[in-house]
Enzyme design. Structure first.
Site, PDB file in Angstrom:
ATOM      1  N   GLU A  23      12.493 100.097   2.213  1.00 14.00           N
ATOM      2  CA  GLU A  23      12.075 101.299   2.934  1.00 14.00           C
ATOM      3  C   GLU A  23      11.789 101.053   4.400  1.00 14.00           C
ATOM      4  O   GLU A  23      12.193 101.830   5.262  1.00 14.00           O
ATOM      5  CB  GLU A  23      10.840 101.921   2.268  1.00 14.00           C
ATOM      6  CG  GLU A  23      11.112 102.583   0.920  1.00 14.00           C
ATOM      7  CD  GLU A  23      11.098 101.617  -0.241  1.00 14.00           C
ATOM      8  OE1 GLU A  23      10.801 100.418  -0.022  1.00 14.00           O
ATOM      9  OE2 GLU A  23      11.378 102.040  -1.378  1.00 14.00           O
ATOM     10  N   HIS A  54       1.751 106.129  -7.860  1.00 17.09           N
ATOM     11  CA  HIS A  54       2.883 107.060  -7.765  1.00 17.09           C
ATOM     12  C   HIS A  54       2.445 108.517  -7.677  1.00 17.09           C
ATOM     13  O   HIS A  54       3.257 109.408  -7.895  1.00 17.09           O
ATOM     14  CB  HIS A  54       3.799 106.915  -8.984  1.00 17.09           C
ATOM     15  CG  HIS A  54       4.679 105.701  -8.964  1.00 17.09           C
ATOM     16  ND1 HIS A  54       4.202 104.438  -9.205  1.00 17.09           N
ATOM     17  CD2 HIS A  54       6.009 105.553  -8.725  1.00 17.09           C
ATOM     18  CE1 HIS A  54       5.206 103.569  -9.135  1.00 17.09           C
ATOM     19  NE2 HIS A  54       6.302 104.224  -8.830  1.00 17.09           N
TER      20      HIS A  54
HETATM   21  C1  LIG Z   1       8.650 100.493  -2.670  1.00 10.84           C
HETATM   22  C2  LIG Z   1       9.308 101.140  -3.821  1.00 10.84           C
HETATM   23  N1  LIG Z   1      10.511 101.716  -3.653  1.00 10.84           N
HETATM   24  C3  LIG Z   1      11.126 102.318  -4.686  1.00 10.84           C
HETATM   25  C4  LIG Z   1      10.545 102.358  -5.906  1.00 10.84           C
HETATM   26  C5  LIG Z   1      11.240 103.037  -7.072  1.00 10.84           C
HETATM   27  N2  LIG Z   1      11.774 102.024  -7.968  1.00 10.84           N
HETATM   28  C6  LIG Z   1      11.059 101.623  -9.022  1.00 10.84           C
HETATM   29  S1  LIG Z   1      11.815 100.412  -9.833  1.00 10.84           S
HETATM   30  C7  LIG Z   1      13.121 100.395  -8.815  1.00 10.84           C
HETATM   31  C8  LIG Z   1      14.239  99.440  -9.067  1.00 10.84           C
HETATM   32  C9  LIG Z   1      13.822  98.026  -8.976  1.00 10.84           C
HETATM   33  O1  LIG Z   1      14.808  97.174  -9.459  1.00 10.84           O
HETATM   34  P1  LIG Z   1      14.592  95.627  -9.680  1.00 10.84           P
HETATM   35  O2  LIG Z   1      13.746  95.059  -8.610  1.00 10.84           O
HETATM   36  O3  LIG Z   1      15.930  95.023  -9.852  1.00 10.84           O
HETATM   37  O4  LIG Z   1      13.756  95.511 -11.024  1.00 10.84           O
HETATM   38  P2  LIG Z   1      14.146  96.003 -12.489  1.00 10.84           P
HETATM   39  O5  LIG Z   1      13.771  97.439 -12.579  1.00 10.84           O
HETATM   40  O6  LIG Z   1      15.594  95.773 -12.676  1.00 10.84           O
HETATM   41  O7  LIG Z   1      13.299  95.204 -13.404  1.00 10.84           O
HETATM   42  C10 LIG Z   1      12.958 101.369  -7.835  1.00 10.84           C
HETATM   43  C11 LIG Z   1      13.934 101.667  -6.786  1.00 10.84           C
HETATM   44  C12 LIG Z   1       9.266 101.766  -6.038  1.00 10.84           C
HETATM   45  N3  LIG Z   1       8.597 101.794  -7.194  1.00 10.84           N
HETATM   46  N4  LIG Z   1       8.690 101.154  -4.984  1.00 10.84           N
END
Ligand SMILES: Cc1ncc(C[n+]2csc(CCOP(=O)(O)OP(=O)(O)O)c2C)c(N)n1
Ligand SMILES: [Mg+2]
Lengths: 340, 460
Positions: free
Chosen positions: B194, B263
Site C-alpha cells: 500500500e 478491519h
Molecule cells: C495491509 C493489508 N493489505 C491488504 C490486506 C488484505 N489481505 C488479507 S490477506 C491478503 C493476501 C495475503 O497473501 P499472503 O501473504 O500470500 O498470505 P496467504 O493468505 O497466502 O496465507 C490480503 C491482500 C490486509 N489484510 N492487510
C-alpha cells in the site's frame, strides 16, 4: 554475502533440496501425523461451522500447509516465540494451544483465547509464547523482529519464528526489518509460507524476485528454499536456521514451498486457479498422506493410524461442541482490556 | 441418520444465495472435498464442497432456485450402509429445523441495518436531478463501477490501481468488468504494498495523470497514510501552487460484519482533519455515482469513503449522460421541524430508521446526509438547526475528535442562539471493535440510540 554465511546456507540447501531429508524416527512420524491431522480436522470443522453461520467475519483455513508449522515446531524449544498473520489456527494448535480455546474464539465465546473479542485473526497465548494473530498483511514481520530484539537485549537463547506469506513478502516493512535484523544480528527465523497465491494473485503476478529465499540477499541474510509439504524437510531446515540464530549469527530466511487447498477465505470463489491444479497437489504432495504412507510402509497398522484419527476427531468435535455452547462474553467485556 | 447439507454462508455478509447448479446427481458417490453444487451470491459464483462422505440421497432444493436462505437444507447425504428409506429419518427440510440446528446463525448476521433496498425515505427531491429524469435501479457496487468506467472513457489519463482490482474483478467486485473494457494498462493489479503504490499514484498524479487508487479497505490505507497526507495533501501548498495531484483514494471504510478490531475502523474524522484533502462519504446509490465522478475530475486529492455493508444496496440512479454531483454539498433527505439529525455514509441507515420511529411519536426529524465531510457544508446544517433548534449527530466512528464533535462545534459557533438543547452525539463506542456478535452489536451505534438522543434533545 559474507563467506561463512554462504557456506551455511548452501549446506542446508544440499541437505533438503538434493535427495530426501533426514528420516524421522517412528515416534517423530507419529507425532507429526497426529499434529498435522489435528490441524486438518480442526480446519475442516471450522469451515463447516462457518457455513452454518456459527463463525462469522473472515476465516482463513490452513488446510494443505500443515507440515510447515508442525515441522517448524519440532525444531523449536520451549521459550521460542511464534508470530504470524491471520491464517493462524494451525500455528496456534502447533504451539500447543487448546483446540477448545481456539474454536471458542472462532465462535466469539467467552472461553476463547481472547474472550471472544479477537476472533479468527486475533488470538494470543502468553503461556505458549504465541504473539498473534495479526490482520494487517506484513505487520507481524516487524513485530516478530521485535521479539527477536528482546531476546537479544535480554541475552537469552530464544528464537523468534516469524511467519508470513508470499504476498506479505512484498510489504516495505519486511525489508526495513530485514536490514535491522541483520545489522543487529537478531535471532529471528523468517518463515515465508509461499503457498503460491496472495488472495487471487499468483506469485508470478506480484513478485519481481520469485525466489523468496533470496529476498534477504541484499542484507546478507542467508536463505533456503524448503519443500514445505514434507514435514521432515521443514524440521531439518528449521533445525539449521535455529542453530544459526542461537549461535548469534543473526536472522535466517526459510521459504516454505507449500499450497493452500481452500479459498483465501471462506468467500473466495478461487477462479484464479484450476481445480486440477488443486487436485494435483492434493494427490501428489499432501503432507499428511506422505507421513501416513511412510508409516504404512514401515508396517504400522491401519488400525493404529485410525486410532490417531479417532483421537483427533474427538478433540475437534469436543471443541466444536464447547465453542457452540459456551456463552457469549458478558456485555461488560465491551469496556475491559482497553487500558490497564 | 442421513446428513443434511445446508446452504452455506460464504461471506461475512451473505444471507441468501441462488442455487445455480447441482454438479452431483441423486445416488452419486460423494467424497469429502468434492464440489457438489454451485451457488451464486451478489458477489460471485461459489462452489459448495462436501465435508462428509457418502451418496447424495435427495436434492431438496432444485437448481435454479433463487434467494435460498443460509442454513436451509439443500440436500441429504447418505452415509455408508444407509438407503433412500433412511431419508424419512432426516428432519423435514424446514427453515426452522435449520435454525435450531445452528443457533448462532442469527447472531452471526451483520449488526448494521441491512434491508436490501437502501431506505428511500427521501422526502426532498434531489436538486441535482432535473424533474422527469428517467431513473435506473442499481446497486451501489454497480453505480461505482459505472462512475469509473464513464470517467475512464472520457479521459485517457484516468486509470485504476490496487490489490485485486483487475483479474479478480475487485475484492468486493466494485471494479467488475473494468479490466475487460480498458485493459491491463489502465486497470492495474498491484502487489500488497500500500505505501508503495499510494506513493506511485501520487507521483504519477504530480505529472498530471489521474489515478484512482483502490484500497482493499481503508484499514490498509493506514500503511499508506504518510503518502496520502504528507505527499498528496500538501504538495500543492509546498510547491507554491506549481503542482498538486488529482487523485482519488477509494475503498470500503468503517465496520463490515464480525471482522474485528483491525478491519473495522471508521476513518472519517482522520482524513477530514487534513487541509488539502477533500473527503467524500456518500450513502445513496445516486450520490455514490455522481460524487465519484466529481472526485475523479477534481484537481485535488479526494478520499472517497465507501461502505461494504452498502455495496449490495440498491437505489435509483438518474439515467443521464453525465451525472455529476458537486463535492461539498449536503442534502436534506427528509424534512422535519423538531430536530435535525446529521449523518453520512452508513450512519444514515441509523438516522433514517430513527426518523421513522420518531415520527410515530410525533417527532418530525430533519435528516441531513452530509455526503462530503471536507469541505463541510456548514450552511445546510446551520440553516436546519436554526429551524429546529436541536441537533443529533450520528457516526460509526469514535466520539473523541470525531466528525460529530466538529459538527457540534460549528453549530455552537454559528447557531448558538438558536439552540434549545445541547447538541447530542451518537457514535461508535470508545473501544476497538470486538469480534463477538453480541459485543459488536453493542459497539456500533443503533437506531434506538439515535431515537433516544433525539428525544433527549427534545426533552421528551
Ligand atoms: C495491509 C493489508 N493489505 C491488504 C490486506 C488484505 N489481505 C488479507 S490477506 C491478503 C493476501 C495475503 O497473501 P499472503 O501473504 O500470500 O498470505 P496467504 O493468505 O497466502 O496465507 C490480503 C491482500 C490486509 N489484510 N492487510
Ligand atoms: Mg500466499
Amino acid at each position: 554475502m559474507a563467506a561463512p554465511k554462504k557456506a551455511a546456507a548452501s549446506t542446508a540447501q544440499d541437505k533438503t533440496d538434493g535427495g530426501s531429508p533426514p528420516e524421522f524416527t517412528r515416534e517423530q512420524e507419529l507425532k507429526a501425523l497426529r499434529d498435522m491431522l489435528l490441524i486438518r480436522r480442526f480446519e475442516e470443522k471450522a469451515g463447516q461451522l462457518y457455513g452454518m453461520g456459527a463463525i462469522g467475519g473472515f476465516c482463513h483455513l490452513y488446510i494443505g500447509q500443515e507440515a510447515v508449522v508442525v515441522g517448524m515446531q519440532m525444531a523449536l524449544k520451549p521459550g521460542d516465540q511464534v508470530i504470524t498473520g491471520y491464517r493462524d489456527h494451525g500455528h496456534m494448535l502447533a504451539t500447543g494451544m487448546e483446540a477448545n480455546g481456539v474454536m471458542a474464539e472462532l465462535t466469539g465465546r467467552r472461553g476463547g483465547y481472547s474472550k471472544g473479542k479477537g476472533g479468527s485473526m486475533h488470538m494470543f497465548s502468553k503461556e505458549k509464547h504465541f504473539y498473534g494473530g495479526h490482520g494487517i498483511v506484513g505487520a507481524q514481520v516487524s513485530l516478530g523482529t521485535g521479539l527477536a530484539f528482546a531476546n537479544h537485549y535480554r541475552d537469552n537463547d530464544n528464537v523468534s519464528v516469524t511467519y508470513f506469506g508470499d504476498g506479505a513478502a512484498n510489504q516495505g516493512q519486511v525489508y526495513e526489518s530485514f536490514n535491522m535484523a541483520e545489522l543487529w544480528k537478531l535471532p529471528v527465523i523468517y518463515v515465508i509460507e509461499n503457498n503460491r497465491y496472495a488472495m487471487g494473485t499468483s506469485v508470478s503476478r506480484a513478485s519481481a524476485q520469485q525466489d523468496f529465499s533470496k529476498r534477504g540477499a541484499s542484507f546478507n541474510i542467508p536463505g533456503q528454499q524448503v519443500d514445505g509439504m514434507d514435514v521432515r524437510a521443514v524440521k531439518a531446515a528449521g533445525d539449521e536456521a535455529a542453530a544459526w540464530c542461537r549461535a548469534g549469527k543473526g536472522p535466517f530466511i526459510l521459504e516454505m514451498q507449500t499450497y493452500r487447498y481452500r479459498g483465501h477465505s471462506m468467500s473466495d470463489p478461487a477462479k484464479y486457479r484450476t481445480r486440477e491444479e488443486v487436485e494435483k497437489v492434493r494427490h501428489d504432495q499432501d503432507p499428511i498422506e506422505q507421513v501416513r504412507n511412510r508409516l504404512l510402509a514401515a508396517k504400522v497398522s491401519e488400525q493404529d493410524l485410525k486410532a490417531i484419527d479417532a483421537e483427533v476427531r474427538e478433540i475437534v468435535n469436543a471443541s466444536a461442541d464447547f465453542a457452540q455452547h459456551d456463552p457469549e462474553p458478558d456485555a461488560a467485556e465491551l469496556w475491559t482490556d482497553i487500558y490497564r | 441418520m442421513p446428513i443434511q447439507v445446508l446452504m452455506p454462508a460464504l461471506s461475512p455478509t451473505m444471507e441468501k444465495g441462488n442455487l445455480s447448479k447441482w454438479l452431483k446427481k441423486e445416488g452419486e458417490t460423494i467424497k469429502s472435498g468434492d464440489v457438489i453444487a454451485e451457488i451464486e451470491t451478489d458477489k460471485a459464483t461459489m462452489e459448495v464442497e462436501a465435508t462428509d462422505e457418502g451418496t447424495l440421497g435427495k436434492i431438496l432444493i432444485p437448481e435454479g432456485t433463487a434467494d435460498v436462505a443460509v442454513n436451509t437444507p439443500i440436500a441429504t447425504i447418505l452415509a455408508d450402509g444407509e438407503s433412500a428409506a433412511d431419508l424419512a429419518k432426516a428432519p423435514a427440510p424446514q427453515q426452522k429445523a435449520a435454525e435450531s440446528a445452528a443457533p448462532a446463525a442469527a447472531k452471526a448476521e451483520a449488526p448494521a441495518p441491512k434491508a436490501a433496498p437502501a431506505p428511500q425515505a427521501v422526502a426532498e427531491p434531489d436538486p441535482e436531478v432535473p424533474a422527469g429524469t428517467e431513473m435506473v435501479t442499481q446497486t451501489i457496487r454497480e453505480a461505482l463501477r459505472d462512475a469509473m468506467a464513464e470517467e475512464m472513457r472520457r479521459d485517457a489519463d484516468v486509470f485504476v490501481m490496487g490489490e485485486e482490482v483487475a483479474e479478480y474483478q475487485g475484492a468486493y467486485k466494485v471494479t467488475q468488468g473494468l479490466l475487460q473494457e480498458f485493459g491491463a494498462k489502465r486497470v492495474i493489479d498491484t502487489p500488497i504494498t500500500e505505501h508503495g503504490f499510494a506513493g506511485i499514484g501520487v507521483g504519477a498524479a504530480m505529472t498530471g495523470l489521474k489515478p484512482i487508487v483502490e484500497f482493499m479497505t481503508f484499514n490498509f490505507a493506514m500503511q499508506a497514510i504518510d503518502q496520502i497526507i504528507n505527499s498528496a495533501a500538501k504538495t500543492l501548498y509546498m510547491s507554491g501552487g506549481q503542482m498538486g495531484c488529482s487523485i482519488v483514494f477509494r475503498g470500503p471504510n468503517g465496520a463490515a460484519a464480525r471482522v474485528a478490531a483491525q478491519h473495522s475502523q471508521d476513518y472519517s474524522s482522520w482524513y477530514s482533519n487534513v487541509p488539502g484533502l477533500k473527503v467524500v462519504a456518500p450513502f445513496s446509490a445516486a450520490d455514490y455515482k455522481g460524487l465519484l465522478k466529481a472526485a475523479i475530475r477534481d484537481p485535488n486529492p479526494v478520499i472517497f469513503l465507501e461502505n461494504e455493508m452498502l455495496y449490495g444496496h440498491t437505489g435509483e440512479v438518474p439515467k443521464l449522460d453525465d451525472f455529476v454531483i458537486p463535492i461539498g454539498k449536503a442534502r436534506i433527505v427528509r424534512s422535519g421541524s423538531h430536530v435535525t439529525i446529521i449523518s453520512w455514509s452508513n450512519g444514515m441507515s441509523y438516522a433514517l430508521k430513527a426518523a421513522d420511529e420518531l415520527a410515530k411519536d410525533g417527532i418530525e426529524a430533519e435528516v441531513i446526509d452530509l455526503r462530503t465531510l471536507r469541505p463541510m457544508d456548514t450552511e445546510t446544517i446551520v440553516n436546519s438547526v436554526k429551524k429546529t433548534g436541536r441537533a443529533v449527530t450520528v457516526e460509526e466512528g469514535w466520539a473523541q475528535s470525531g466528525v460529530g464533535a466538529e459538527i457540534a462545534a460549528r453549530i455552537m459557533e454559528h447557531a448558538f442562539d438558536y439552540l434549545d438543547a445541547p447538541v447530542a452525539r451518537v457514535s461508535g463506542k470508545d473501544v476497538p471493535m470486538p469480534y463477538a456478535a453480541n459485543l459488536e452489536k453493542l459497539a456500533l451505534p443503533s437506531a434506538a440510540e439515535v431515537v433516544e438522543a433525539a428525544k433527549a434533545v427534545c426533552y421528551r
